[in-house]
Design a protein around this motif. Structure first.
Motif, mmCIF file in Angstrom:
data_model
loop_
_atom_site.group_PDB
_atom_site.id
_atom_site.type_symbol
_atom_site.label_atom_id
_atom_site.label_comp_id
_atom_site.label_asym_id
_atom_site.label_seq_id
_atom_site.Cartn_x
_atom_site.Cartn_y
_atom_site.Cartn_z
ATOM 1 N N MET A 1 61.773 -1.733 63.358
ATOM 2 C CA MET A 1 60.399 -1.667 63.789
ATOM 3 C C MET A 1 60.237 -0.920 65.116
ATOM 4 O O MET A 1 59.294 -0.166 65.273
ATOM 5 C CB MET A 1 59.842 -3.085 63.989
ATOM 6 N N ARG A 2 61.144 -1.158 66.053
ATOM 7 C CA ARG A 2 61.021 -0.529 67.368
ATOM 8 C C ARG A 2 61.049 0.991 67.278
ATOM 9 O O ARG A 2 60.375 1.664 68.054
ATOM 10 C CB ARG A 2 62.134 -1.019 68.297
ATOM 11 N N ASP A 3 61.821 1.530 66.332
ATOM 12 C CA ASP A 3 61.908 2.982 66.215
ATOM 13 C C ASP A 3 60.621 3.593 65.660
ATOM 14 O O ASP A 3 60.372 4.785 65.822
ATOM 15 C CB ASP A 3 63.112 3.391 65.369
ATOM 16 N N GLN A 4 59.773 2.791 65.040
ATOM 17 C CA GLN A 4 58.515 3.282 64.474
ATOM 18 C C GLN A 4 57.371 3.320 65.495
ATOM 19 O O GLN A 4 56.386 4.033 65.308
ATOM 20 C CB GLN A 4 58.096 2.411 63.294
ATOM 21 N N LEU A 5 57.504 2.557 66.583
ATOM 22 C CA LEU A 5 56.414 2.430 67.541
ATOM 23 C C LEU A 5 55.927 3.764 68.106
ATOM 24 O O LEU A 5 54.719 4.039 68.069
ATOM 25 C CB LEU A 5 56.791 1.471 68.669
ATOM 26 N N PRO A 6 56.808 4.616 68.635
ATOM 27 C CA PRO A 6 56.295 5.880 69.197
ATOM 28 C C PRO A 6 55.531 6.720 68.178
ATOM 29 O O PRO A 6 54.507 7.331 68.511
ATOM 30 C CB PRO A 6 57.549 6.613 69.678
ATOM 31 N N PHE A 7 55.979 6.728 66.939
ATOM 32 C CA PHE A 7 55.315 7.529 65.909
ATOM 33 C C PHE A 7 53.968 6.913 65.516
ATOM 34 O O PHE A 7 52.988 7.624 65.306
ATOM 35 C CB PHE A 7 56.221 7.681 64.693
ATOM 36 N N ALA A 8 53.915 5.585 65.454
ATOM 37 C CA ALA A 8 52.657 4.910 65.143
ATOM 38 C C ALA A 8 51.627 5.163 66.239
ATOM 39 O O ALA A 8 50.460 5.454 65.960
ATOM 40 C CB ALA A 8 52.895 3.410 64.952
ATOM 41 N N LEU A 9 52.062 5.067 67.487
ATOM 42 C CA LEU A 9 51.155 5.332 68.610
ATOM 43 C C LEU A 9 50.636 6.764 68.566
ATOM 44 O O LEU A 9 49.440 7.009 68.778
ATOM 45 C CB LEU A 9 51.865 5.076 69.939
ATOM 46 N N ALA A 10 51.533 7.696 68.306
ATOM 47 C CA ALA A 10 51.135 9.107 68.259
ATOM 48 C C ALA A 10 50.130 9.350 67.130
ATOM 49 O O ALA A 10 49.145 10.080 67.322
ATOM 50 C CB ALA A 10 52.369 9.993 68.082
ATOM 51 N N ARG A 11 50.354 8.725 65.958
ATOM 52 C CA ARG A 11 49.415 8.894 64.835
ATOM 53 C C ARG A 11 48.035 8.356 65.192
ATOM 54 O O ARG A 11 47.021 8.996 64.929
ATOM 55 C CB ARG A 11 49.935 8.195 63.581
ATOM 56 N N VAL A 12 47.995 7.161 65.780
ATOM 57 C CA VAL A 12 46.717 6.564 66.157
ATOM 58 C C VAL A 12 46.006 7.457 67.163
ATOM 59 O O VAL A 12 44.814 7.748 67.011
ATOM 60 C CB VAL A 12 46.916 5.140 66.742
ATOM 61 N N PHE A 13 46.725 7.917 68.186
ATOM 62 C CA PHE A 13 46.109 8.757 69.210
ATOM 63 C C PHE A 13 45.575 10.055 68.618
ATOM 64 O O PHE A 13 44.449 10.468 68.917
ATOM 65 C CB PHE A 13 47.099 9.048 70.337
ATOM 66 N N ARG A 14 46.368 10.718 67.767
ATOM 67 C CA ARG A 14 45.922 11.987 67.184
ATOM 68 C C ARG A 14 44.674 11.796 66.337
ATOM 69 O O ARG A 14 43.736 12.595 66.391
ATOM 70 C CB ARG A 14 47.033 12.624 66.350
ATOM 71 N N ARG A 15 44.652 10.731 65.544
ATOM 72 C CA ARG A 15 43.488 10.488 64.680
ATOM 73 C C ARG A 15 42.256 10.136 65.513
ATOM 74 O O ARG A 15 41.157 10.615 65.239
ATOM 75 C CB ARG A 15 43.802 9.398 63.678
ATOM 76 N N TRP A 16 42.436 9.295 66.522
ATOM 77 C CA TRP A 16 41.327 8.929 67.413
ATOM 78 C C TRP A 16 40.750 10.195 68.054
ATOM 79 O O TRP A 16 39.548 10.424 68.035
ATOM 80 C CB TRP A 16 41.831 7.952 68.485
#
Length: 141
Positions: A1-16
């Motif tokens: 799970m920890r390795d997914q955090l940076p990518f999840a944050l980046a996806r949310v930010f880009r979409r926002w």
């Protein structure tokens, strides 16, 4: 799970950012410009350019270009600093304040749509985690 955090944050930010850019397109303001204005508005007017650049975690020359554009649009003005003749203090113009009202209205609408179905307790936990990550990052800087 920890390795997914940076990518999840980046996806949310880009979409926002993409969705909000679309909602602000008619105002002629880019993401970099509206972000600059939000930082200025929330940090308190009268900040020096150096202080604002520091809060935004960007280099001063980058901020100068953004401010040049915002100033040419009549949204921000620079005023001489009484304590330091080399420094300039930043203020929103009346047009800039009007823009902030529209920005906050449209961003609140988008935020409500994006957070539809997210429980308040989950949101609080997410913010708590993000605050911890930022605090850890600050220690590393």
């Amino acid at each position: 799970m920890r390795d997914q955090l940076p990518f999840a944050l980046a996806r949310v930010f880009r979409r926002w950012r993409k969705l909000l850019d679309e909602r602000l397109k008619d105002l002629g303001v880019t993401q970099a410009r509206w972000t600059t204005m939000v930082y200025l508005h929330r940090s308190g007017e009268g900040l020096t350019q150096r202080d604002l650049a520091s809060r935004m975690a960007i280099e001063n020359p980058t901020l100068v270009r953004l401010l040049d554009n915002l100033e040419s649009q009549g949204l921000v003005e620079r005023r001489a600093c009484e304590e330091d003749r080399r420094a300039r203090r930043l203020f929103l113009t009346a047009k800039g304040n009007d823009f902030m009202g529209v920005l906050y209205e449209r961003s609140e609408d988008l935020r409500n749509q994006l957070l539809d179905g997210v429980a308040e307790k989950d949101l609080k936990a997410t913010i708590k985690v993000m605050d911890r990550v930022v605090a850890n990052a600050e220690k590393l800087l």
